[in-house]
Enzyme design. Structure first.
Site, mmCIF file in Angstrom:
data_model
loop_
_atom_site.group_PDB
_atom_site.id
_atom_site.type_symbol
_atom_site.label_atom_id
_atom_site.label_comp_id
_atom_site.label_asym_id
_atom_site.label_seq_id
_atom_site.Cartn_x
_atom_site.Cartn_y
_atom_site.Cartn_z
ATOM 1 N N ARG A 105 -53.867 45.097 43.169
ATOM 2 C CA ARG A 105 -54.125 44.660 44.534
ATOM 3 C C ARG A 105 -55.609 44.823 44.800
ATOM 4 N NH1 ARG A 105 -51.179 47.295 49.685
ATOM 5 N NH2 ARG A 105 -52.608 48.967 49.178
ATOM 6 N N THR B 52 -59.274 42.664 49.910
ATOM 7 C CA THR B 52 -58.438 41.607 50.504
ATOM 8 C C THR B 52 -56.959 41.980 50.540
ATOM 9 O OG1 THR B 52 -58.008 40.568 48.374
ATOM 10 C CG2 THR B 52 -60.009 39.877 49.531
ATOM 11 N N ASP C 40 -50.813 56.863 46.440
ATOM 12 C CA ASP C 40 -51.008 55.818 45.428
ATOM 13 C C ASP C 40 -50.107 56.120 44.220
ATOM 14 O OD1 ASP C 40 -53.630 53.772 44.478
ATOM 15 O OD2 ASP C 40 -52.115 54.445 43.044
ATOM 16 N N ASP D 13 -51.820 56.192 40.680
ATOM 17 C CA ASP D 13 -52.672 57.374 40.498
ATOM 18 C C ASP D 13 -51.834 58.631 40.320
ATOM 19 O OD1 ASP D 13 -55.026 55.987 40.594
ATOM 20 O OD2 ASP D 13 -55.425 56.410 42.711
#
Ligand code: PRP
Ligand code: URA
Length: 209
Positions: free
Chosen positions: A104, A108, A200, A203
């Site tokens: 991603r 944006t 995340d 991560d």
């Protein structure tokens, strides 16, 4: 219209709580994601068709059942989807695995596809797209379009945690796709992170940051 199932099995919910916990380290996080993926696979495959067979037990012939119908394909979205594949494969070891690589764009929030490698017979498989997070829905939406473009006919989506925005996008773009979730969270923050979420996923699974 595709159905949305929140899998409220107590074991799934219990483990999800520890997955969310910011104090859960990488090793435990990875193990818990693996376990929840296996439990979710058990629930998701409830409706698979079976057929009658005879089996010789040491004592007599038994009327029994085996899986029938389409074979399964698993499609993790790289990279975080990888963390759920082994858990699902513990229950469905014969499933073939395809990969769709998407990230991603942090500015944006649009998905960028960088890798696709799929079994050649995806058109005749029941595909389960796997990603822990369904946030804006852009990644899952693109991955499913990518599969359909290559011939996929039957697709389901499994995610640990979703935001309403992501679910709505996938439902609108892919009304034929059933969505299986561990939890439906409240909303997205300004950076497209799920609130309350788990942070995340990539991560936390791979120890990057
Ligand atoms: C995360 C996650 C999903 C995506 C969800 O991946 O694993 O693929 O974000 O967000 P969306 O619904 O708004 O598209 P990320 O892009 O961080 O890539 P990574 O798995 O490589 O870390
Ligand atoms: N991707 C993640 O890993 N976490 C989120 O909350 C949203 C997208």
């Amino acid at each position: 219209m595709g159905n949305v199932f929140v899998l409220d099995h107590p074991l799934i919910q219990h483990k999800l709580t520890y997955i969310r916990d910011k104090n859960t380290g990488t090793k435990e996080f990875r193990e818990l994601v693996d376990e929840v993926a296996m439990l979710m696979a058990f629930e998701i495959t409830r409706d698979l068709p079976v057929q009658d067979v005879d089996v010789e037990t040491p004592v007599t012939t038994a009327k029994a059942k085996v899986l029938a119908g389409k074979k399964i394909g698993l499609v993790p979205i790289l990279r975080a989807g990888l963390g759920m594949v082994d858990g699902v494969r513990k229950l469905i070891p014969a499933a073939k695995v395809g990969h769709v690589g998407l990230y991603r764009d942090p500015e944006t929030l649009q998905p960028v596809e960088y890798y696709v490698k799929l079994p050649s017979d995806i058109h005749e498989r029941e595909l389960i797209v796997i990603d822990p997070m369904l946030a804006t829905g852009g990644s899952a939406n693109d991955a499913i379009h990518s599969l359909k473009k290559r011939g996929a006919k039957h697709v389901r989506l499994m995610c640990l945690i979703a935001a309403p925005e992501g679910v709505e996008l996938v439902k609108k773009e892919h009304p034929d796709v059933d969505i299986y979730l561990g939890a439906m969270d409240e909303k997205l923050d300004d950076h497209g992170y799920i609130i309350p979420g788990l942070g995340d996923a990539g991560d936390r699974l791979f120890g990057t940051k």
